[in-house]
Design a protein around this motif. Sequence first.
Motif, PDB file in Angstrom:
ATOM      1  N   MET A  10      85.477   6.751 -57.641  1.00 22.80           N
ATOM      2  CA  MET A  10      85.790   7.533 -56.448  1.00 22.80           C
ATOM      3  C   MET A  10      84.665   7.490 -55.423  1.00 22.80           C
ATOM      4  O   MET A  10      84.875   7.768 -54.252  1.00 22.80           O
ATOM      5  N   LEU A  13      85.019   5.732 -51.862  1.00 22.42           N
ATOM      6  CA  LEU A  13      85.825   6.275 -50.764  1.00 22.42           C
ATOM      7  C   LEU A  13      84.960   6.826 -49.635  1.00 22.42           C
ATOM      8  O   LEU A  13      85.151   6.428 -48.477  1.00 22.42           O
ATOM      9  N   GLU A  85      91.177   2.471 -52.146  1.00 28.94           N
ATOM     10  CA  GLU A  85      90.240   3.370 -51.483  1.00 28.94           C
ATOM     11  C   GLU A  85      89.776   2.810 -50.148  1.00 28.94           C
ATOM     12  O   GLU A  85      89.554   3.561 -49.191  1.00 28.94           O
ATOM     13  N   ARG A 123      96.634   5.885 -56.416  1.00 27.36           N
ATOM     14  CA  ARG A 123      95.232   5.771 -56.841  1.00 27.36           C
ATOM     15  C   ARG A 123      94.785   6.924 -57.741  1.00 27.36           C
ATOM     16  O   ARG A 123      94.117   6.711 -58.768  1.00 27.36           O
TER      17      ARG A 123
END
Length: 251
Positions: A10, A13, A85, A123
Motif C-alpha cells: 500500500m 499509493l 495503485e 485492489r
Amino acid sequence: MDSTSLISSMSSLPLFFAMYFTIYLTAHFIVFRSWSPKLRPEAASCLISLAHGTPAVILACLAILADSTTGFATINTHFQNTVLEYSIAYFLMDLCHYLTFYPTDILFIGHHLATLFVFVTCRYLVLHGAYAVLILLALAEITSFFQNVWTLASARREDSETARQVFDLLSPPFYVLYSAVRGFAGPLFVYKMVVFYSSGVADNVIPKWLWVSWICVVVMAISVSVLWISNLWIELYRERMFKLEKEKKST
C-alpha cells in the motif's frame, strides 16, 4: 496475502499520488505558465493524464504477461496491485482537479468516482480480478496519448495556427482509433467478462454484487464514450461539409 505484505504494497499509493501532484503543479506553474488562467487547469489535467495513460498501458500488459496463470478469477499479483495503485493515484489526483476547478462537471466527477470504485475494490477488497480490470485499463488508456495531444491542440486552435493544424491532422485518425477501441474491442471484452462471471465460478472470490457493479460501471463508461465520439464524428462531418460549401462558393 498477509497483513505485512498488504501494508508494504500500500505504500506505493501515496508515492504515486505525490508524483502526480508534483506533475500537476509543474504543469500549472512552469510548463503552461504562459497559457491563460482559463486554459491552464485543463492543460495541467492533460499533462498528468499523459503521465498516466501510456505508462499504464505498458505496465498493465507487463503485469498480465508476467503471471502465466492469470485469469478472470485469479488472485492479484504484487505487480498487478502496484499497477492498480498507479492508476488509483492518478484518478484521485484528477478527481481533486475537477472538484477544485469544475465542481459542476458531474459527468467527469461521476466517471472518476465509478472508476475508483472498480480499482479500489479490486485492489483492496477482494484482491482478485486484476486481470480483467487491467485489460479494461489498457483498452481505456491506449488512446490516451492521442486524446491528450488532441485536447491540448483543441484548447489553443483559436489562437495558434500550429495548434489548429495539429488538431485538424490528428482528429480523423484519433476518432478512428477511439471508435475501434470503445465501439468494438471494449464491448467484446466486456461480453467475455459477463460470460465468465455469470457462470458463477468466481463467486467465491468476487461476489456477484461486485462483478455486476464492475460490469455496470464499464458499460456506462463505454456508452458515454460512444456517445461522445459519435458527436465528434458528426461535428467533423459538418465542419468538412461547411468547408466544401465555402470553397464551392469562392470558385
